[in-house]
Design a protein around this motif. Sequence first.
Motif: not given
Length: 311
Positions: A96-104, A131-141, A144-150
Amino acid sequence: MEDARPRRRKARKSRQQIVAELAEEAAGLEAGFHITYRPARYEATWLLESLRPFYDQGVLRDVLAQIKGGKEASVYRCQADPSTGLELVAAKVYRPRQFRNLRNDKIYREGRQILKADGRPAKKNDHRMMRALQKKTDFGAQVAHTSWLMYEYTTLEQLYQAGASVPRPLAVAENAILMGYIGDERRAAPTLHETVLTADEAPRLFAETLRNVELMLEYGFIHGDLSAYNILYWEGQITLIDFPQVTSLHANSNARSILRRDVERICDYFARYGLDANPQELAASLWQRYTRITPNDLLADYSRHEAEEET
């Protein structure tokens, strides 16, 4: 007239509160999806929630054991549905994003398009998403997660079809990837780092690793985190794993240094078996050879291949 009253900030939930909420939801998710593996309290809900789509699709029957835990994701040995033709499969489940420690991951994302849940690139004129990606909102996060996984899943699809030594991709969900399992019912395949090779195996597996590096380069990919920790060994064969950080050969300004690092790590590992390869010269040779191939060249090759199949 502006309201001068101070705005109340939304209180952040503590780690304990989040764990408690996840545990409370677990009972409802278990209905109809019972697993042999007994997850820890904090793990139960996100594991069941992440793998439930595979159960509903009829490709997964049971979760048997955790075979790898990590800060970013964990991997589980699972019983496959007979319809897959397999007995065992591996499920990679992101934390889960709350507990994840992603690399840079910024260095790897350069030059990559944003991938949607269907694996297709997002439109650049989707202003809400950008805009969501730039502002790093929950939706943006989440985007980004979906793209990383895909990127991991679509890269596995392409490389597996091309004949690379990678796990067979079977299915993908919002937070997990189902793929071929390497190992047996008692033990998952160890990494090269955990393996002692014979004198006969080392030269052959070094050559096979380089074959895979070159195959990735042909498709415009650099693994980005290749080392003896991300190569499995089983019954004399290797399998490359962990592709979410796959880097664009042609569109990433750091591509050359990332490739050189991958090659250096591989050469350092095999040097212990007496294989004398110069990683700097090898990386420079690969760079010179494959950067001459442009995306347009690849597109022409794909079109030619499709035309040959049709005839």
